[in-house]
Enzyme design. Sequence first.
Site, PDB file in Angstrom:
ATOM      1  N   ASP A 225       0.851  -1.185   0.000  1.00 45.94           N
ATOM      2  CA  ASP A 225       0.000   0.000   0.000  1.00 45.94           C
ATOM      3  C   ASP A 225       0.893   1.245   0.000  1.00 45.94           C
ATOM      4  O   ASP A 225       1.841   1.339   0.790  1.00 45.94           O
ATOM      5  CB  ASP A 225      -0.893  -0.001   1.252  1.00 45.94           C
ATOM      6  CG  ASP A 225      -1.886   1.145   1.246  1.00 45.94           C
ATOM      7  OD1 ASP A 225      -3.009   0.947   0.765  1.00 45.94           O
ATOM      8  OD2 ASP A 225      -1.517   2.235   1.737  1.00 45.94           O
ATOM      9  N   ASN A 233      -2.741  13.023  -3.519  1.00 43.77           N
ATOM     10  CA  ASN A 233      -3.862  13.562  -4.290  1.00 43.77           C
ATOM     11  C   ASN A 233      -4.259  14.960  -3.824  1.00 43.77           C
ATOM     12  O   ASN A 233      -4.512  15.854  -4.629  1.00 43.77           O
ATOM     13  CB  ASN A 233      -5.069  12.624  -4.193  1.00 43.77           C
ATOM     14  CG  ASN A 233      -4.943  11.420  -5.101  1.00 43.77           C
ATOM     15  OD1 ASN A 233      -4.317  11.492  -6.162  1.00 43.77           O
ATOM     16  ND2 ASN A 233      -5.531  10.305  -4.694  1.00 43.77           N
ATOM     17  N   HIS A 238      -5.089  14.892  -8.570  1.00 43.54           N
ATOM     18  CA  HIS A 238      -5.326  13.500  -8.963  1.00 43.54           C
ATOM     19  C   HIS A 238      -4.525  13.087 -10.191  1.00 43.54           C
ATOM     20  O   HIS A 238      -4.216  11.901 -10.361  1.00 43.54           O
ATOM     21  CB  HIS A 238      -6.822  13.276  -9.199  1.00 43.54           C
ATOM     22  CG  HIS A 238      -7.626  13.273  -7.935  1.00 43.54           C
ATOM     23  ND1 HIS A 238      -7.751  12.164  -7.142  1.00 43.54           N
ATOM     24  CD2 HIS A 238      -8.319  14.263  -7.306  1.00 43.54           C
ATOM     25  CE1 HIS A 238      -8.501  12.446  -6.083  1.00 43.54           C
ATOM     26  NE2 HIS A 238      -8.857  13.717  -6.159  1.00 43.54           N
ATOM     27  N   ASP A 242      -2.363   9.764 -10.271  1.00 44.01           N
ATOM     28  CA  ASP A 242      -2.411   8.705 -11.293  1.00 44.01           C
ATOM     29  C   ASP A 242      -1.019   8.388 -11.820  1.00 44.01           C
ATOM     30  O   ASP A 242      -0.682   7.221 -12.070  1.00 44.01           O
ATOM     31  CB  ASP A 242      -3.315   9.134 -12.452  1.00 44.01           C
ATOM     32  CG  ASP A 242      -4.791   9.133 -12.079  1.00 44.01           C
ATOM     33  OD1 ASP A 242      -5.127   8.573 -11.009  1.00 44.01           O
ATOM     34  OD2 ASP A 242      -5.603   9.677 -12.847  1.00 44.01           O
ATOM     35  N   GLU A 268      -4.892   2.481  -3.895  1.00 45.09           N
ATOM     36  CA  GLU A 268      -3.437   2.585  -3.930  1.00 45.09           C
ATOM     37  C   GLU A 268      -2.765   1.295  -3.471  1.00 45.09           C
ATOM     38  O   GLU A 268      -1.582   1.279  -3.149  1.00 45.09           O
ATOM     39  CB  GLU A 268      -2.967   3.747  -3.042  1.00 45.09           C
ATOM     40  CG  GLU A 268      -3.235   3.592  -1.566  1.00 45.09           C
ATOM     41  CD  GLU A 268      -4.595   4.138  -1.136  1.00 45.09           C
ATOM     42  OE1 GLU A 268      -4.749   4.462   0.048  1.00 45.09           O
ATOM     43  OE2 GLU A 268      -5.493   4.243  -1.997  1.00 45.09           O
TER      44      GLU A 268
END
Length: 369
Positions: A225, A233, A238, A242, A268
């Site tokens: 994770d 973010n 965002h 990404d 994630e």
Amino acid sequence: MLPHTPHQPPSRAQEPLRRRVYVAVCLLAAGALLVVLLADLRRGQMETSVVAGLALCLGVAALLRFSRVPWLLVDYTVLLGASGIVVTQLLELLRLQQAIPVRSYFPGVFLVIAAFSVLPVRPALAYTVTLLAIFAGLSVVTGSDVVLLGQLALAALLIAHLSYFGRQVSAERARSDEQFRLSRTDVLTGLDNRRGMYERIQRAFTRSLDEDGGGNGGFTVLLADIDHFKRVNDTFGHDVGDQVLRRVAAVLQRQLGDQGSVARWGGEEFLILLHTSDPPVVRAVAGQVWHAVRTAAVAGLPPVTTSVGVATSDEGVSVGDVLRIADRRLYDAKGAGRDRVQLGPAGHSPAPAPLPPGPASRTEQAERV
């Protein structure tokens, strides 16, 4: 309804192989025609159609071997050239009022096959009907064997049937394969998604049971994770988030190589399936993966770290058990301060793998996200 799909050229990946196959087929056909020509010469005769066919095959082979002409031109050259040869032969028979010889029906079958290989279905059907009409008209005028004409018509019908339904089956299979692939692929990273990876783990678990879970039959899952990803973010947007996900996906895939598979498990989280449960190997790979993400600095993107929970197939009696253990250890790693690998129960797991010397020092000094 009949499809109207136009003739499609091969993809760039397929073109070299198709050229080699096409050249080989042309040379084999030229060899067969040469045998026919030599046999005719021994009998003191020579048909111009055989010579013309031999020249066409050799010409197309040379064209493909020594040039990069468009495939559409190659295919239509073969179809039109062969059609011209056969029609010329039939017109000569009509002029001489000779019955159609048996050997002339095979080129008719070849033309039907070529038409359905090159043309869309409707034009290919029209071409076939026209060709059969020519053979039928000549058969009536010259009194040729109608049985052979009937066999040619049956062969044409069979070719049309197989071509039409073959195209339908191929198109449906391609659609089905693409839908299957998309249903198991994460759009953002290109990795397996949760569904695709879960199926891989189930297959691995079945193999481990077949091999009594020992030796090379075991497997390991690593649930990784990205630490503080929400902060990425919120701080950078965002789009940057990404990009971070794609970067981590690429790093994991590159680091893992052929030792296993990696998937985007959700959000994630990434899940790695390792094809072994051998403790030294698992510990080494877990440390390498953790370190690779930690040191993968990319200009314009924030540095990231991961928390990793590890579980082997030997520790659970089902896929669900193994995944729950990995998930619990992931949260143990987060609870212990993040940026670490949890290989066993909290408080009993070996210390996280030490960071190898070298470029890591630059990342250690970077801001943790």
